[in-house]
Enzyme design. Structure first.
Site, PDB file in Angstrom:
ATOM      1  N   ARG A 201     -30.316  26.618  46.591  1.00  0.00           N
ATOM      2  CA  ARG A 201     -29.882  27.463  47.407  1.00  0.00           C
ATOM      3  C   ARG A 201     -28.594  28.203  47.191  1.00  0.00           C
ATOM      4  NH1 ARG A 201     -29.872  25.230  53.286  1.00  0.00           N
ATOM      5  NH2 ARG A 201     -29.706  27.480  53.880  1.00  0.00           N
ATOM      6  N   CYS A 202     -28.166  27.924  45.989  1.00  0.00           N
ATOM      7  CA  CYS A 202     -26.697  28.600  45.485  1.00  0.00           C
ATOM      8  C   CYS A 202     -27.093  29.393  44.594  1.00  0.00           C
ATOM      9  CB  CYS A 202     -25.657  27.284  45.166  1.00  0.00           C
ATOM     10  SG  CYS A 202     -24.533  28.144  44.198  1.00  0.00           S
TER      11      CYS A 202
END
Length: 119
Positions: free
Chosen positions: A11-12
């Protein structure tokens, strides 16, 4: 055995960048999604022993840090960092790249290419 291990959070965007950069460099990578498979105490201590940054740098200072009631004095030593990350794995900086006896936090993104280029 992989050339580099990346402690990754999909998600980063910075973590995704490190994974992409490793692929572009032709680096054989082992990906560990540390939120799905959190590091245990021994693995955290080993990682901190390899980390080129100060131990406290491994802990994110985001809203979850404050929400957990943590302050800088709670992450001043290796023992404290290990305790915090065992209790709050989401607070671990990402990405973390490991090669042999060296490890870096891949922030800013520019650090990744230099690390990948150094055997």
């Amino acid at each position: 055995m992989a050339d580099v291990t990346i402690l990754h959070n999909s998600r980063c965007s910075t973590s995704r960048h490190a994974l992409s950069a490793a692929g572009e460099a032709g680096t054989d990578v082992e990906v560990i999604e540390y939120l799905k498979t959190p590091l245990d105490e021994a693995a955290l201590r080993e990682l901190l022993g390899k980390l080129e940054d100060e131990p406290g740098a491994l802990v994110r200072r985001d809203p979850a840090f404050a929400a957990a009631g943590l302050t800088e004095s709670d992450v001043a030593t290796v023992d404290q960092v290990v305790a915090v990350l065992l209790e709050h794995p989401r607070l671990m900086q990402r990405p973390v790249l490991v090669r042999g006896d060296r490890a870096i936090i891949g922030r800013p993104k520019e650090r990744v290419a230099g690390f990948l280029a150094t055997p």
